[in-house]
Scaffold this motif. Sequence first.
Motif, mmCIF file in Angstrom:
data_model
loop_
_atom_site.group_PDB
_atom_site.id
_atom_site.type_symbol
_atom_site.label_atom_id
_atom_site.label_comp_id
_atom_site.label_asym_id
_atom_site.label_seq_id
_atom_site.Cartn_x
_atom_site.Cartn_y
_atom_site.Cartn_z
ATOM 1 N N ARG A 144 47.368 78.813 50.260
ATOM 2 C CA ARG A 144 47.872 80.146 49.940
ATOM 3 C C ARG A 144 49.103 80.100 49.043
ATOM 4 N N LYS A 145 49.943 79.071 49.223
ATOM 5 C CA LYS A 145 51.184 78.976 48.449
ATOM 6 C C LYS A 145 51.205 77.809 47.475
ATOM 7 N N TYR A 168 44.435 78.328 44.133
ATOM 8 C CA TYR A 168 45.081 79.037 45.223
ATOM 9 C C TYR A 168 44.015 79.773 46.042
ATOM 10 N N PHE A 169 43.588 79.159 47.090
ATOM 11 C CA PHE A 169 42.614 79.702 48.033
ATOM 12 C C PHE A 169 41.301 80.129 47.363
ATOM 13 N N TYR A 188 44.326 84.209 46.430
ATOM 14 C CA TYR A 188 45.763 84.456 46.432
ATOM 15 C C TYR A 188 46.373 84.539 45.036
ATOM 16 N N PRO A 219 49.003 89.592 52.384
ATOM 17 C CA PRO A 219 47.930 88.594 52.351
ATOM 18 C C PRO A 219 46.575 89.207 52.002
#
Length: 301
Positions: A144-145, A168-169, A188, A219
Amino acid sequence: MLDSTKIRIGLIGFLTLAAFDLVMAQKTQTKLIEEGLDFPEGPAFDQANNLWLVELKGGNLVRISDGKLERFATDGNPNGIAIDPNGLIWFCDAGQKSIRTYDPIIGVFETKATQVNDEELSMPNDLVFDSKGSLLFTCPGDSRKEPTGYVCALNKDGTVKKIADQMYFPNGLAFTNDGKSLIIAETYKHRLWKGEWDADKAEWREAKIWCEIGGPDGPGGPDGMAFDSNGNLYVAVYGTGQVRVVNTEGEVIDTLFMSGSNPTNCAFDPKNPKRLVITEAENGELVGVHLSTEEGKQFQI
């Protein structure tokens, strides 16, 4: 029943007419199919037109046949579903970090893949077959980050290789109707990637950002997706309460509004291609939407 014109007049001090009309249009007409589901995901139809899905948090595969719901415990956390021509149910298991199958005829689970490059799979999420029978699946893990997510291909000989990484995801994925292009949601970053797919070599080429589809402030973002017969892509955008429709040029052209905030995935009914089924996790529901055939309207609302 209250007259809508009187309601509009009564609210005119608080809303402009345009704003009122927007509020009145914010709910797409849906038909409830099932409720009480524990984080539903991954709807898919088998050859007999039974509808399958998963309960990610409940740990079950779910089959709906002639209005009857059956659960099959997986001892894991199942996510997306893909069904092969033999009726075998393939699913990602984020809990067991594997790709697994379930044979509904004999009631047997098997594990088909657990590693790529001698490393355990990073919480597989969604999956799809290509035209040659290779199974593509996303592995977002904890990306996610940091861009540590990747996408794999499980070839028919059992080998697994990465076809994309540094994402990212990575989440939902789908092939265009001709099977020549692959779309992958990067949740994300709130965007969709598109690239050419070489099914003979299992390679994703010239991938580029195709659609900045948007997402919530918190989110979430683009999740599961499905193409209609006209080549429009219906994308569940988790956290927004919306399924957004993207045309062949990568432009968002319309929106379905759900009653819950967290649509997770969607699928078209092969026996009724104007019927879209959608899983929604906040309310634990499976709903159906009938698409309109009126010119200028995407949906019956």
